[in-house]
Design a protein around this motif. Structure first.
Motif, PDB file in Angstrom:
ATOM      1  N   THR A 150      40.965 -53.055 -17.133  1.00 34.78           N
ATOM      2  CA  THR A 150      41.613 -52.281 -18.199  1.00 34.78           C
ATOM      3  C   THR A 150      43.130 -52.454 -18.224  1.00 34.78           C
ATOM      4  O   THR A 150      43.743 -52.225 -19.256  1.00 34.78           O
ATOM      5  CB  THR A 150      41.267 -50.786 -18.077  1.00 34.78           C
ATOM      6  OG1 THR A 150      41.646 -50.324 -16.769  1.00 34.78           O
ATOM      7  CG2 THR A 150      39.789 -50.542 -18.302  1.00 34.78           C
TER       8      THR A 150
ATOM      9  N   ARG B  20      27.768 -56.530 -23.437  1.00 31.52           N
ATOM     10  CA  ARG B  20      27.994 -55.941 -22.116  1.00 31.52           C
ATOM     11  C   ARG B  20      28.013 -57.000 -21.006  1.00 31.52           C
ATOM     12  O   ARG B  20      28.619 -56.793 -19.959  1.00 31.52           O
ATOM     13  CB  ARG B  20      26.951 -54.880 -21.814  1.00 31.52           C
ATOM     14  CG  ARG B  20      27.167 -53.615 -22.647  1.00 31.52           C
ATOM     15  CD  ARG B  20      26.202 -52.532 -22.238  1.00 31.52           C
ATOM     16  NE  ARG B  20      26.652 -51.204 -22.522  1.00 31.52           N
ATOM     17  CZ  ARG B  20      27.626 -50.536 -21.925  1.00 31.52           C
ATOM     18  NH1 ARG B  20      28.342 -51.117 -21.015  1.00 31.52           N
ATOM     19  NH2 ARG B  20      27.922 -49.298 -22.239  1.00 31.52           N
TER      20      ARG B  20
ATOM     21  N   ALA C  66      34.805 -60.448 -19.084  1.00 35.01           N
ATOM     22  CA  ALA C  66      35.570 -59.204 -19.124  1.00 35.01           C
ATOM     23  C   ALA C  66      36.855 -59.326 -18.323  1.00 35.01           C
ATOM     24  O   ALA C  66      37.019 -60.226 -17.505  1.00 35.01           O
ATOM     25  CB  ALA C  66      34.712 -58.065 -18.567  1.00 35.01           C
TER      26      ALA C  66
ATOM     27  N   THR D  10      38.500 -56.574 -27.811  1.00 34.48           N
ATOM     28  CA  THR D  10      38.091 -56.111 -26.496  1.00 34.48           C
ATOM     29  C   THR D  10      37.525 -54.714 -26.681  1.00 34.48           C
ATOM     30  O   THR D  10      38.055 -53.905 -27.451  1.00 34.48           O
ATOM     31  CB  THR D  10      39.245 -56.083 -25.473  1.00 34.48           C
ATOM     32  OG1 THR D  10      40.358 -55.389 -26.018  1.00 34.48           O
ATOM     33  CG2 THR D  10      39.653 -57.485 -25.071  1.00 34.48           C
TER      34      THR D  10
ATOM     35  N   ARG E 189      35.881 -51.526 -17.848  1.00 35.30           N
ATOM     36  CA  ARG E 189      36.355 -52.894 -18.038  1.00 35.30           C
ATOM     37  C   ARG E 189      36.396 -53.181 -19.522  1.00 35.30           C
ATOM     38  O   ARG E 189      35.851 -52.433 -20.327  1.00 35.30           O
ATOM     39  CB  ARG E 189      35.466 -53.889 -17.302  1.00 35.30           C
ATOM     40  CG  ARG E 189      34.035 -53.883 -17.750  1.00 35.30           C
ATOM     41  CD  ARG E 189      33.133 -54.612 -16.751  1.00 35.30           C
ATOM     42  NE  ARG E 189      31.753 -54.422 -17.111  1.00 35.30           N
ATOM     43  CZ  ARG E 189      30.975 -55.324 -17.701  1.00 35.30           C
ATOM     44  NH1 ARG E 189      31.459 -56.511 -17.985  1.00 35.30           N
ATOM     45  NH2 ARG E 189      29.739 -55.061 -17.990  1.00 35.30           N
ATOM     46  N   LEU E 190      37.052 -54.260 -19.867  1.00 32.41           N
ATOM     47  CA  LEU E 190      37.174 -54.678 -21.264  1.00 32.41           C
ATOM     48  C   LEU E 190      36.375 -55.956 -21.457  1.00 32.41           C
ATOM     49  O   LEU E 190      36.638 -56.958 -20.805  1.00 32.41           O
ATOM     50  CB  LEU E 190      38.641 -54.930 -21.621  1.00 32.41           C
ATOM     51  CG  LEU E 190      39.562 -53.725 -21.492  1.00 32.41           C
ATOM     52  CD1 LEU E 190      41.008 -54.150 -21.649  1.00 32.41           C
ATOM     53  CD2 LEU E 190      39.193 -52.657 -22.511  1.00 32.41           C
ATOM     54  N   VAL E 191      35.389 -55.907 -22.348  1.00 31.02           N
ATOM     55  CA  VAL E 191      34.601 -57.090 -22.665  1.00 31.02           C
ATOM     56  C   VAL E 191      35.041 -57.630 -24.016  1.00 31.02           C
ATOM     57  O   VAL E 191      35.537 -56.898 -24.861  1.00 31.02           O
ATOM     58  CB  VAL E 191      33.071 -56.804 -22.663  1.00 31.02           C
ATOM     59  CG1 VAL E 191      32.584 -56.468 -21.282  1.00 31.02           C
ATOM     60  CG2 VAL E 191      32.716 -55.699 -23.641  1.00 31.02           C
TER      61      VAL E 191
END
Length: 118
Positions: free
Chosen positions: A85, A78, A82, A42, A52-54
């Motif tokens: 967090t 990107r 996602a 991530t 955010r975490l992708v």
């Protein structure tokens, strides 16, 4: 490839794409539950108020002195699935990550998850 023993050392390092463009910071590693080998990472992206975490696969990742280079473009990562967090990956969303990257999703024989966070 990132080895399981090295995971803690690489948190918060830069994740870059094939051309060296910075994508974001490594937040966590998800291992394949069958092999216990690193499978996904991530990456923390976004503005401070909208982070955010992708997810990005680590199948062809290489390590540099202070970065991890992944085999996907910055634009593709990107746009990847996602989570927030402070969120965890819901099991029903796992398959979408694999499909996004054109990978085969193979849960366990009894429906066990394919990814586990380390």
């Amino acid at each position: 490839m990132i080895h399981s023993a090295d995971i803690r050392e690489w948190r918060e390092r830069d994740v870059v794409d094939m051309k060296g463009h910075r994508i974001g910071a490594l937040e966590a590693i998800y291992v394949n539950t069958t092999t216990d080998e690193p499978a996904m990472a991530t990456v923390l992206i976004g503005l401070p108020t909208r982070r955010r975490l992708v997810f990005v696969p680590l199948d062809e990742a290489t390590l540099g002195p202070d970065y991890i280079k992944v085999a996907h473009t910055k634009a593709a990562v990107r746009k990847a699935p996602a989570i927030g967090t402070d969120d965890i990956l819901p099991s029903e969303q796992e398959e979408a990550i694999f499909k996004y990257y054109g990978m085969t999703y193979q849960p366990g024989a009894s429906g066990e998850r394919q990814l586990a966070r380390r």
